[in-house]
Design a protein around this motif. Structure first.
Motif, PDB file in Angstrom:
ATOM      1  N   ALA A   1     -42.257  79.712  85.582  1.00 11.02           N
ATOM      2  CA  ALA A   1     -42.284  79.341  86.859  1.00 11.02           C
ATOM      3  C   ALA A   1     -41.339  79.211  87.634  1.00 11.02           C
ATOM      4  O   ALA A   1     -40.078  79.172  87.156  1.00 11.02           O
ATOM      5  CB  ALA A   1     -43.256  77.939  86.814  1.00 11.02           C
ATOM      6  N   CYS A   2     -41.252  79.267  88.951  1.00 10.69           N
ATOM      7  CA  CYS A   2     -40.186  79.319  89.725  1.00 10.69           C
ATOM      8  C   CYS A   2     -39.505  77.703  89.407  1.00 10.69           C
ATOM      9  O   CYS A   2     -40.252  76.955  89.423  1.00 10.69           O
ATOM     10  CB  CYS A   2     -40.765  79.119  91.367  1.00 10.69           C
ATOM     11  N   GLY A   3     -38.272  77.895  89.475  1.00  9.64           N
ATOM     12  CA  GLY A   3     -37.354  76.777  89.272  1.00  9.64           C
ATOM     13  C   GLY A   3     -37.014  76.814  87.750  1.00  9.64           C
ATOM     14  O   GLY A   3     -36.338  75.636  87.261  1.00  9.64           O
ATOM     15  N   CYS A   4     -37.306  77.820  87.133  1.00  6.94           N
ATOM     16  CA  CYS A   4     -36.811  77.783  85.829  1.00  6.94           C
ATOM     17  C   CYS A   4     -36.547  79.390  85.171  1.00  6.94           C
ATOM     18  O   CYS A   4     -35.855  79.784  84.951  1.00  6.94           O
ATOM     19  CB  CYS A   4     -37.611  77.038  84.776  1.00  6.94           C
ATOM     20  N   MET A   5     -37.769  79.976  85.201  1.00  8.97           N
ATOM     21  CA  MET A   5     -38.060  81.500  84.699  1.00  8.97           C
ATOM     22  C   MET A   5     -37.254  81.401  83.193  1.00  8.97           C
ATOM     23  O   MET A   5     -36.631  82.245  83.020  1.00  8.97           O
ATOM     24  CB  MET A   5     -37.093  82.364  85.678  1.00  8.97           C
ATOM     25  N   ARG A   6     -37.820  80.535  82.503  1.00 14.75           N
ATOM     26  CA  ARG A   6     -37.523  80.221  81.044  1.00 14.75           C
ATOM     27  C   ARG A   6     -35.878  80.393  80.948  1.00 14.75           C
ATOM     28  O   ARG A   6     -35.381  81.454  80.075  1.00 14.75           O
ATOM     29  CB  ARG A   6     -38.228  81.572  80.356  1.00 14.75           C
ATOM     30  N   PHE A   7     -35.255  79.601  81.801  1.00 14.63           N
ATOM     31  CA  PHE A   7     -33.878  79.728  81.868  1.00 14.63           C
ATOM     32  C   PHE A   7     -33.070  79.431  80.215  1.00 14.63           C
ATOM     33  O   PHE A   7     -32.345  80.115  79.793  1.00 14.63           O
ATOM     34  CB  PHE A   7     -33.276  78.607  82.617  1.00 14.63           C
ATOM     35  N   CYS A   8     -33.695  78.481  79.617  1.00 14.51           N
ATOM     36  CA  CYS A   8     -33.069  78.243  78.198  1.00 14.51           C
ATOM     37  C   CYS A   8     -33.192  79.541  77.278  1.00 14.51           C
ATOM     38  O   CYS A   8     -32.083  79.668  76.568  1.00 14.51           O
ATOM     39  CB  CYS A   8     -33.420  77.072  77.720  1.00 14.51           C
ATOM     40  N   THR A   9     -34.092  80.045  77.199  1.00 11.01           N
ATOM     41  CA  THR A   9     -34.250  81.398  76.300  1.00 11.01           C
ATOM     42  C   THR A   9     -33.845  82.588  76.887  1.00 11.01           C
ATOM     43  O   THR A   9     -33.196  83.278  76.327  1.00 11.01           O
ATOM     44  CB  THR A   9     -35.740  81.342  75.873  1.00 11.01           C
ATOM     45  N   ALA A  10     -34.098  82.870  78.364  1.00 12.81           N
ATOM     46  CA  ALA A  10     -33.941  84.100  78.959  1.00 12.81           C
ATOM     47  C   ALA A  10     -32.558  84.177  79.317  1.00 12.81           C
ATOM     48  O   ALA A  10     -31.911  85.354  79.397  1.00 12.81           O
ATOM     49  CB  ALA A  10     -35.037  84.312  79.989  1.00 12.81           C
ATOM     50  N   VAL A  11     -31.827  83.259  79.935  1.00 18.61           N
ATOM     51  CA  VAL A  11     -30.691  83.334  80.458  1.00 18.61           C
ATOM     52  C   VAL A  11     -29.380  82.548  79.316  1.00 18.61           C
ATOM     53  O   VAL A  11     -28.590  83.107  78.995  1.00 18.61           O
ATOM     54  CB  VAL A  11     -30.509  82.688  81.873  1.00 18.61           C
ATOM     55  N   TRP A  12     -29.520  81.338  79.162  1.00 18.57           N
ATOM     56  CA  TRP A  12     -28.609  80.488  78.529  1.00 18.57           C
ATOM     57  C   TRP A  12     -28.409  81.099  76.985  1.00 18.57           C
ATOM     58  O   TRP A  12     -27.491  81.088  76.582  1.00 18.57           O
ATOM     59  CB  TRP A  12     -29.209  78.992  78.614  1.00 18.57           C
ATOM     60  N   GLY A  13     -29.498  81.473  76.404  1.00 13.06           N
ATOM     61  CA  GLY A  13     -29.464  82.400  75.230  1.00 13.06           C
ATOM     62  C   GLY A  13     -28.858  81.618  73.938  1.00 13.06           C
ATOM     63  O   GLY A  13     -28.555  82.149  72.837  1.00 13.06           O
ATOM     64  N   CYS A  14     -28.942  80.301  73.981  1.00  9.95           N
ATOM     65  CA  CYS A  14     -28.420  79.425  72.663  1.00  9.95           C
ATOM     66  C   CYS A  14     -29.498  79.980  71.682  1.00  9.95           C
ATOM     67  O   CYS A  14     -30.824  79.732  71.846  1.00  9.95           O
ATOM     68  CB  CYS A  14     -28.459  78.147  72.851  1.00  9.95           C
ATOM     69  N   PRO A  15     -29.221  80.283  70.429  1.00 16.32           N
ATOM     70  CA  PRO A  15     -30.313  80.818  69.636  1.00 16.32           C
ATOM     71  C   PRO A  15     -31.167  79.536  69.117  1.00 16.32           C
ATOM     72  O   PRO A  15     -32.426  79.638  68.758  1.00 16.32           O
ATOM     73  CB  PRO A  15     -29.450  80.985  68.315  1.00 16.32           C
ATOM     74  N   ALA A  16     -30.672  78.397  69.424  1.00 16.82           N
ATOM     75  CA  ALA A  16     -31.363  77.045  69.011  1.00 16.82           C
ATOM     76  C   ALA A  16     -32.584  76.716  70.272  1.00 16.82           C
ATOM     77  O   ALA A  16     -33.408  76.099  69.928  1.00 16.82           O
ATOM     78  CB  ALA A  16     -30.737  75.949  68.828  1.00 16.82           C
ATOM     79  N   ASN A  17     -32.363  77.559  71.384  1.00 13.73           N
ATOM     80  CA  ASN A  17     -33.450  77.487  72.206  1.00 13.73           C
ATOM     81  C   ASN A  17     -34.568  78.496  72.104  1.00 13.73           C
ATOM     82  O   ASN A  17     -34.148  79.766  72.283  1.00 13.73           O
ATOM     83  CB  ASN A  17     -32.717  77.447  73.655  1.00 13.73           C
ATOM     84  N   VAL A  18     -35.661  78.325  71.719  1.00 14.98           N
ATOM     85  CA  VAL A  18     -36.692  79.009  71.416  1.00 14.98           C
ATOM     86  C   VAL A  18     -37.929  78.744  72.101  1.00 14.98           C
ATOM     87  O   VAL A  18     -38.057  77.707  72.835  1.00 14.98           O
ATOM     88  CB  VAL A  18     -36.890  79.052  69.765  1.00 14.98           C
ATOM     89  N   TRP A  19     -38.782  80.027  72.201  1.00 23.00           N
ATOM     90  CA  TRP A  19     -39.888  79.859  73.053  1.00 23.00           C
ATOM     91  C   TRP A  19     -41.120  79.577  72.100  1.00 23.00           C
ATOM     92  O   TRP A  19     -41.413  80.531  71.190  1.00 23.00           O
ATOM     93  CB  TRP A  19     -40.002  81.455  73.824  1.00 23.00           C
ATOM     94  N   ASP A  20     -41.910  78.721  72.436  1.00 24.89           N
ATOM     95  CA  ASP A  20     -43.388  78.313  71.613  1.00 24.89           C
ATOM     96  C   ASP A  20     -44.240  79.275  72.169  1.00 24.89           C
ATOM     97  O   ASP A  20     -44.669  78.973  73.440  1.00 24.89           O
ATOM     98  CB  ASP A  20     -43.370  76.883  71.691  1.00 24.89           C
ATOM     99  N   LYS A  21     -44.513  80.168  71.680  1.00 25.76           N
ATOM    100  CA  LYS A  21     -45.914  81.206  72.373  1.00 25.76           C
ATOM    101  C   LYS A  21     -47.018  80.465  72.393  1.00 25.76           C
ATOM    102  O   LYS A  21     -47.831  80.802  73.214  1.00 25.76           O
ATOM    103  CB  LYS A  21     -45.903  82.432  71.485  1.00 25.76           C
ATOM    104  N   GLU A  22     -47.222  79.581  71.404  1.00 24.60           N
ATOM    105  CA  GLU A  22     -48.852  78.942  71.572  1.00 24.60           C
ATOM    106  C   GLU A  22     -48.769  78.144  72.604  1.00 24.60           C
ATOM    107  O   GLU A  22     -49.740  78.280  73.313  1.00 24.60           O
ATOM    108  CB  GLU A  22     -48.865  78.271  70.085  1.00 24.60           C
TER     109      GLU A  22
END
Lengths: 372, 647
Positions: free
Chosen positions: B594-615
């Motif tokens: 959503a607006c206000g994030c756009m998956r910042f931690c995984t899409a931009v910040w990109g630290c491998p420890a920031n992951v996306w929980d698909k479920e």
């Protein structure tokens, strides 16, 4: 409210890119892509959000003024097809009363700008529990910072005008656990952004119950503060732009600088500002350019009117009629500004009948100004 | 013995007895070679793929009583090693290919006056640039410097050649280079341990002895090379394999020898093709080469990086073509030997050799991957998911890049960032937010920044920032800073101080407080150096995002050259030393797409420890790799990322 289906890429292209950001702060603090430090605001990384809040709340993107006026003033909203050439409200916006005002004897002890009306009212609103926090600009003119004041002492530490444009609205995105009812003192662009934020439910904008807009024909861009520091004026206590020059005060010492030099720091976005007298505020306050110890006070909303009445009764404020001989000057200044901006915006490609640049206005309003 | 690095199997170098067969990588084998030669002095600047040679020797120096140091850069390392050689001791100096450039001024000078004790220079090239910014062929530099070079093909040879190089150096009284490549240095192979020479030598530098550099010594170097060539002519490092007489002959150096052998076996061509393997590419033993050109009709060259062997052999052929008859050559220079990057670029492998041999012999070979057309291979490659370079979880460089990215955006006016060499070279990539405008060699960033800052008269008004590593600071940045001070440059130098030479394996540097063998050492303070040069200096913490931005903005606006030190320990080193707090995500607060994030931690910040929980369609933390730096806690716009216990 009319909004365009646009987002961060267009905000960058239409506002940040051409240098039209007003530094209101309406888009700052909600997401990690737009950042502010002191009076600088920037998009630090491209965000691909196609329909973004940042675009919707920006005072330099499509701004549906008739809608916003109706939301703030209800039936008192301006109807340009009913105005004649001499109408005061056509030029100054909704105006329940217009005074010369200053802090009254019961207002307390503080050092405000001119008559100290803004500080007196904010103090009063806070003391009486009408608000439990006030968004203000604190610090000295060379180190201004947004402040959420919750005590009288904190309000007092924010007195005096800072001519740099601080993005105070960003504070509305920070969790304000201890506040539920906020007051805000802002530039007209900030008042517009705040009204837009209230429409889209952004941050804590809904908590804002009292809006004091400052008269503002321009503010100064981010190069101003480094210039100030470079001139050895980093520690000044107070600043005042007079008709002829700029006065800096450091304790008892007064230093004057050429106004023309300071004008070179005016933000480009100010050149396209249609609203020098904070049309959408509850109360609008400015200098008088006539009597140094008084402010001009424009009462706009019912809410503002109630506060002023109460403040007068309590001796917080003191008013006198706006001098008749000054009214044409005020009107002319605002009128000229609006006409200048409409002309400039009209030069841009019109996309709809009711749109002039970023402004959505009624055809009657456009005609009113351009045919005068 | 304190273990500094994580060197699997290296203990076998000293644990096992001579005659034992042990599994080592090429660098460990070269370290063993130096041990067996009774090395007295080892100096190096780390750089992949060379680092483990000195890493290992540092571990065992105490047992064998020789001196090891990590030097501040390669030229200082080589100068130190030469000092030992002048005093009659055996000295080893190791570096990666890029480091040879740094040491080259001294190498070309010292080679004229020669040396005494065996002086061996191990230079490891990195074809394909697996862990380098450029490919390099050090053999050309050896030739240009007139320094004899050996080139091992196997791990066993790596040991043998280093050991013998000391002998050769003492014979010719000049330095000798051993050229390794990644696939030798980092491959494992079985070697048979030899005896360790226990000669006790005293350092002996008599006042009457002189080692000078004068033009007239060029003749002496020429004679030295002749002497080396004579020794090479009878060296077992030069040999042939396969058919005694063959129309088709492969000339190969380095790991090409193994690729060629494997290709021949897989195509069952051992009886029909001859392989000639010179292990001494410079000076190339002429008679050996000519004897194998004799009778050949087609010659294929298989070697790493550039056509060094090929050009030398072609030159010999040009001089002797009358006697040798018509030979057709197939190599990199001719364009016939070529991998996916085309000739003269990229790394050799068996497939490339096999493809050339199939082309020349028509030999059928049916392995699906090889029988694919080039277009099919390309489309297969394109179907692989792209994998970009990635900074480690919790890497302080990521935070530093984000700070500088933010500060420059806020400052406006199109700030320029000049980068430098280290893990943080990834500032030029997506993982570093594509921050760097320039990236070249160690120290270049500060020099370029200085130059840019002097262009005001030509209309250049942009702010300039250079980002240099701590090890790079000592290695090559200080002269550029002095130059900047002297010539009134105007830029901000940000030193990314993570306490170690991180990229090459956490070797200590002058700021680490330890030396190569793990002893306590004087800290040579970056801030004290910078202050002594007259710069405004501040130490800042890149994990304190807002303060660090303000520091950058404040420093950019100050006139002149300023030094800001971003200090945070390397995340890998820190995670080993201390247990950090656990980070968790309050997934109900995550704004996701959503607006206000756009998956910042995984899409931009990109630290491998920031992951996306698909479920759950929300951000999450991978607890296995998160080092608990907490920076994403500050950056999460929704306050969804929190310390465990703060939920």
């Amino acid at each position: 409210m009319k909004v365009l289906p646009k987002g961060a890429p267009q905000l960058k292209e239409e506002v940040f890119g051409p240098g039209l950001c007003t530094a209101c702060g309406g888009c700052v603090g909600y997401c990690p892509y737009i950042k502010a430090v002191a009076d600088r605001v920037a998009m630090i990384y491209p965000c691909n959000c196609e329909e973004g809040q940042c675009y919707q709340v920006c005072p330099r993107t499509l701004t549906d003024l008739p809608f916003l006026r109706a939301r703030v003033f209800g039936e008192r909203a301006l109807e340009f097809d009913k105005f004649n050439q001499d109408s005061l409200e056509a030029v100054l916006g909704v105006c329940r009363a217009l005074y010369f005002a200053r802090a009254g004897t019961a207002a307390g002890n503080f050092q405000g700008q001119y008559g100290g009306v803004t500080t007196a009212l904010m103090r009063y609103a806070l003391t009486t529990g009408k608000i439990d926090g006030a968004l203000l600009v604190g610090g000295k003119p060379a180190q201004p910072r947004p402040v959420l004041a919750t005590t009288i002492q904190q309000v007092d530490a924010c007195t005096g005008t800072k001519y740099a444009a601080l993005p105070t609205l960003s504070m509305l995105y920070q969790p304000t656990q201890n506040t539920s009812c906020l007051g805000i003192v802002g530039r007209p662009c900030q008042v517009t952004a705040l009204r837009k934020m209230q429409q889209v439910g952004a941050g804590a904008a809904g908590q804002v119950k009292l809006t004091i807009g400052l008269f503002c024909f321009w503010s100064l861009g981010p190069e101003f503060i480094p210039w100030l520091i470079g001139k050895g004026l980093g520690l000044i206590d107070k600043m005042d732009i007079t008709v002829d020059d700029v006065l800096f005060k450091k304790g008892e010492e007064a230093i004057r600088q050429n106004l023309a030099e300071i004008r070179s720091f005016i933000k480009p976005s100010c050149q396209l500002c249609y609203d020098p007298v904070a049309e959408l505020a509850d109360l609008a306050v400015g200098s008088t350019e006539y009597e140094a110890d008084w402010n001009t006070l424009l009462v706009r909303s019912r809410n503002g009117e109630d506060l002023v009445k109460e403040a007068l009764q309590q001796g917080i404020l003191e008013v006198k009629p706006y001098p008749k001989e000054r009214l044409p000057l005020l009107k002319q200044a605002v009128l000229a500004k609006k006409q200048r901006v409409l002309q400039a915006l009209k030069a841009e490609k019109e996309r709809e009948n009711s749109r002039v640049g970023y402004l959505n206005l009624s055809p009657a309003e456009i005609n009113f100004y351009l045919k005068l | 013995m304190e273990r500094v690095g994580n060197l699997v199997g290296w203990q076998d170098i000293v644990r096992e007895e001579p005659g034992k067969r042990v599994l080592l990588n090429g660098n460990e084998a070269m370290a063993r070679g130096a041990l067996e030669a009774g090395v007295h002095f080892v100096s190096a600047y780390p750089g992949s793929p060379s680092s483990e040679v000195t890493d290992v020797l540092a571990q065992v120096s105490e047992n064998f009583n020789f001196y090891v140091e990590w030097s501040v850069n390669e030229i200082v390392a080589l100068e130190g090693a030469a000092g030992a050689s002048f005093a009659g001791l055996r000295a080893l100096c190791t570096m990666k290919a890029d480091g040879l450039n740094v040491a080259y001024d001294f190498l070309t000078s010292m080679n004229l006056g020669g040396c005494r004790g065996g002086l061996v220079l191990v230079v490891a090239d990195d074809p394909f640039g697996h862990s380098s910014l450029k490919e390099y062929d050090s053999r050309f530099l050896a030739a240009a410097a007139w320094v004899p070079a050996l080139e091992p093909s196997t791990v066993q040879e790596a040991r043998d050649m280093v050991k013998w190089a000391f002998y050769l150096s003492e014979q010719i009284k000049g330095p000798v280079m051993v050229r390794s490549v990644t696939r030798v240095s980092h491959s494992r192979g079985i070697i048979t341990l030899g005896d360790i020479e226990q000669t006790v030598r005293e350092a002996d530098f008599r006042p009457t002895r002189q080692f000078h550099t004068f033009t007239r010594f060029h003749q002496e170097v020429r004679e030295r090379l002749k002497q080396a060539e004579e020794l090479f002519a009878v060296s077992p490092f030069n040999f042939s394999f396969g058919a005694e007489k063959a129309d088709l002959t492969i000339f190969t150096c380095g790991p090409g020898w193994l690729y060629a052998k494997e290709a021949l076996t897989s195509l069952q061509l051992e009886d029909q093709v001859k392989i000639v393997r010179p292990g001494t590419p410079f000076p190339l033993p002429k008679q050996f080469i000519l004897s194998h050109l004799n009778g050949a009709k087609k010659v294929v060259f298989i070697e790493e990086t550039r056509p060094f062997l090929e050009e030398k052999v072609l030159a010999f052929y040009a001089l002797h073509s009358e006697n040798l008859g018509q030979i057709k050559f197939y190599g990199k220079a001719t364009g016939h030997v070529s991998g996916i990057r085309g000739p003269e670029c990229g790394e050799m492998n068996t497939d490339i050799v096999r493809e050339v041999l199939i082309g020349l012999t028509g030999r059928p070979y049916h392995v699906p991957i090889v029988s694919l057309t080039k277009e099919e291979k390309k489309s297969l490659q394109a179907s692989l998911p792209p994998r970009d370079y990635m900074l480690c979880p919790g890497c302080p460089h990521r935070a530093s890049f984000w700070v500088v990215k933010s500060a420059l955006a806020l400052e406006g006016n199109n700030g320029i960032v000049t980068g430098d060499i280290g893990c943080y070279s990834m500032g030029a990539m997506e993982t570093g937010f594509n921050l760097f405008n320039t990236l070249h060699c160690m120290g270049a960033g500060a020099g370029i920044a200085g130059g840019l800052s002097k262009l005001g008269a030509y209309g250049f008004k942009q702010p300039v920032v250079t980002m240099v590593g701590d090890s790079t600071f000592y290695h090559a940045v200080i002269p550029a800073l002095i130059n900047g001070r002297w010539n009134k440059a105007n830029y901000l130098c940000i030193v990314l101080d993570n306490g170690v030479t991180a990229m090459t394996g956490h070797q200590p540097h002058p700021g680490s407080g330890k030396n190569a063998v793990g002893e306590e050492a004087e800290v040579v303070s970056i801030e004290e150096i910078a202050k002594s040069l007259g710069f405004m200096v501040k130490v800042s913490d890149p994990f304190r995002y807002n303060q660090a931005i303000q520091d950058v903005l404040e420093f950019i606006r100050m006139p002149g050259l300023k030094v800001l030190i971003f200090r945070q320990p390397c995340a890998l080193a820190a995670s080993r030393e201390q247990k950090r707090r656990k980070v968790v995500v309050r997934q109900e607060l995550c704004r996701g797409d959503a607006c206000g994030c756009m998956r910042f931690c995984t899409a931009v910040w990109g630290c491998p420890a920031n992951v996306w929980d698909k479920e759950r369609e929300a951000a999450a933390i991978d607890p296995a790799i998160c080092v608990g730096c907490g920076v994403c806690i500050d950056l999460c716009p929704a306050g969804a990322i929190v310390w465990e216990g703060d939920e």
